[in-house]
Write a protein that holds these residues in place. Structure first.
Motif, short mmCIF file in Angstrom:
data_model
loop_
_atom_site.label_atom_id
_atom_site.label_comp_id
_atom_site.label_asym_id
_atom_site.label_seq_id
_atom_site.Cartn_x
_atom_site.Cartn_y
_atom_site.Cartn_z
N MET A 24 42.97 42.85 27.68
CA MET A 24 42.74 43.83 26.61
C MET A 24 42.63 45.24 27.19
N THR A 26 41.85 49.37 26.26
CA THR A 26 41.17 50.24 25.31
C THR A 26 41.31 51.68 25.77
N GLU A 46 35.01 48.03 19.41
CA GLU A 46 35.71 47.36 20.50
C GLU A 46 34.75 46.42 21.25
N ASP A 47 33.48 46.81 21.30
CA ASP A 47 32.46 45.94 21.90
C ASP A 47 32.26 44.69 21.04
N ARG A 50 35.24 42.43 21.69
CA ARG A 50 35.11 41.81 23.01
C ARG A 50 34.11 40.65 22.98
N ARG A 51 32.96 40.91 22.36
CA ARG A 51 31.90 39.89 22.32
C ARG A 51 32.28 38.74 21.38
N LYS A 54 34.54 36.43 23.20
CA LYS A 54 33.77 35.60 24.13
C LYS A 54 33.03 34.49 23.38
N VAL A 60 37.47 37.37 28.95
CA VAL A 60 38.07 38.66 28.61
C VAL A 60 38.19 39.55 29.85
N THR A 61 39.37 40.11 30.06
CA THR A 61 39.53 41.18 31.05
C THR A 61 39.89 42.44 30.30
N GLN A 62 38.96 43.38 30.29
CA GLN A 62 39.15 44.62 29.51
C GLN A 62 39.27 45.82 30.46
N ALA A 107 33.27 47.10 30.37
CA ALA A 107 34.60 46.53 30.61
C ALA A 107 34.69 46.11 32.07
#
Ligand SMILES: [Zn+2]
Length: 464
Positions: A24, A26, A46-47, A50-51, A54, A60-62, A107
């Motif tokens: 991902m 951003t 975006e947080d 991401r959460r 998960k 996740v690789t942000q 991230a």
């Protein structure tokens, strides 16, 4: 999970290219000033994304870029007589502090533009080899006419793009209004780097293509930003990345709507412009702002008002009150409450299902607040045995892994306040109620609320 993809303009089943792993990207801050609450509307959403990924079992690789070379930064350097580092370092530090204040999970990578000049120069080289660039007065431009797919994301007719006068605000000469600078030729007094295309600096759009290629590969799953990034920034990213690799750049594009303040666009001239720090100075609780920013679905505009912030603060207070009550009211009560346990399972499932439905936050928060209410009821009736509490604690912990609202900041009580509470207790014992009331009022004016119970006096700090 199902998400809305700006590219297809519909809700799609989310399937990452690599099973179980989401890559991902951003778009990050330009670090010439403190980030404002409109920026944080995007970063908080975006947080949440991401959460939620998960929670649904993905790794996740942000990547979020830090833009530390750009026109606004150069203007600031000139106006205040600063070096590049002096102009950016304090705001990079402030940015990370603000992320922590709003409980935004870090991230995996925060690459800085000035650390990746080589990657950007290599990317331009590939575009040049493929005949997608041209030179004009020492700067290198991307030739949009040579990239057929341009405009797919924003769905703009070429005609509309051409009619836009503010397509690119720089003053360089271009063949076509849509074309944008990949490499800007050096100008007196500006920071610059050597390159095969001459001394200069990278264009803003370039860094996202170069950073994502470096950290996430030629094709990856998710790219996020605000709606104002769709055109031209994200169109230009697609043109650069796909132009260089010939491969599809991003599978799913997601964009958040704007934040308004009192139903108006936020601007310094209107006096409705707030940074996170402005709100903290006014004594507001950062978790309340987080809740306010989270609580509107990301594709709808959020309207920030101080009434709405007060509303979020009181909702947060309901959560805090329950947390405090559960801490206070420890029990070893045996047995089980099957009705309550079923309720916990249902609401936990509803929470997860809602987030999987294009981040339906209203559904998710509804589940949380129903559970808060039902727990109060069960406590009132002394029907919350130890086993049910443990089940509830596990469910709340899982929910809070996404919301990050439950954990209260460590409250250090001034010795003075503690002493006042002791004095008030003594006054009550000696039946000096006037003095006891005076102390209560004094504490209240300092934001400390007292509650007398048969077990003694408990206090809590009023939020916001
Ligand atoms: Zn970007």
């Amino acid at each position: 999970m199902r998400i809305y993809n700006t590219l297809s303009r519909r809700i799609e089943e989310f399937e990452p290219l690599e099973p179980g792993h989401v890559r991902m990207y951003t778009c990050g801050p330009t670090v010439y000033d403190y980030a404002h609450i409109g920026n944080f509307r995007s970063y908080v959403w975006e947080d949440l994304l991401r959460r939620a990924l998960k929670l649904h079992g993905y790794r996740v690789t942000q990547v979020m870029n830090i833009t530390d070379i750009e026109d606004k930064i150069i203007n600031k350097m000139a106006e205040e007589g600063l070096t590049l580092d002096e102009a950016t370092a304090p705001f990079i530090e402030a940015f990370f502090e603000d992320l922590d204040t709003l409980r935004i999970e870090r991230a995996e990578h925060y690459p800085r533009a000035t650390d990746h000049l080589q990657e950007m120069i290599e990317l331009i080289g590939k575009l040049r080899d493929r005949g997608l660039t041209y030179d004009s007065k020492g700067s290198l431009y991307f030739r949009i006419a040579a990239f057929e797919a341009y405009g797919r994301l924003s769905n703009l007719e070429n005609r509309q793009i051409l009619s836009g006068v503010s397509v690119d605000s720089d003053e360089y000469e271009k063949d076509d209004a849509r074309d944008f600078a990949l490499w800007k030729g050096v100008r007196p007094g500006e920071p610059s780097w050597p390159s095969p295309f001459g001394e200069g600096r990278p264009g803003w759009h370039l860094e996202c293509s170069a950073m994502s290629l470096e950290y996430l590969g030629e094709s990856f799953d998710l790219h996020t930003g605000g709606v104002d990034n769709i055109f031209p920034h994200h169109e230009n990213e697609i043109a650069q990345s796909e132009g260089a690799t010939g491969k599809p750049f991003v599978k799913y594009w997601m964009h958040a709507a704007h934040l308004l303040v009192d139903n108006e666009k936020m601007s310094k001239s209107k006096g409705n412009f707030y940074t996170l720090r402005d709100l903290l100075e006014r004594g507001h609780e950062p978790r309340a702002l987080r809740l306010l920013l989270l609580a509107t679905h990301y594709r709808s505009q959020t309207n920030f008002t101080f009434d709405a912030l007060a509303q979020s603060t009181s909702e947060l207070q309901r959560i805090d009150d329950l947390t405090a009550r559960l801490e206070r009211d420890q029990t070893t009560q045996a047995g089980s409450n099957e009705t309550f346990d079923t309720k916990v399972d249902e609401e936990a499932a509803e929470f997860e299902r809602s987030l999987g439905d294009d981040l339906n936050i209203s559904g998710a928060l509804g589940a949380v607040f129903r559970l808060v209410r039902d727990t109060h009821v069960a406590l009132d009736k002394h029907e919350l045995p130890k086993s049910s509490r443990e089940k509830l604690a596990a469910a709340f912990a899982r929910m809070d892994g996404v919301l990050a609202l439950f954990e209260r900041p460590e409250v250090v009580l001034d010795e003075e306040i503690e002493a006042l509470i002791v004095r008030r207790t003594e006054a009550r014992k000696s039946r000096d109620f006037a003095e006891a009331d005076r102390i209560r009022d004094e504490l209240e004016s300092r934001g400390i609320l007292l509650e007398d119970s048969p077990d003694g006096t408990i206090w809590k700090r009023r939020l916001g």
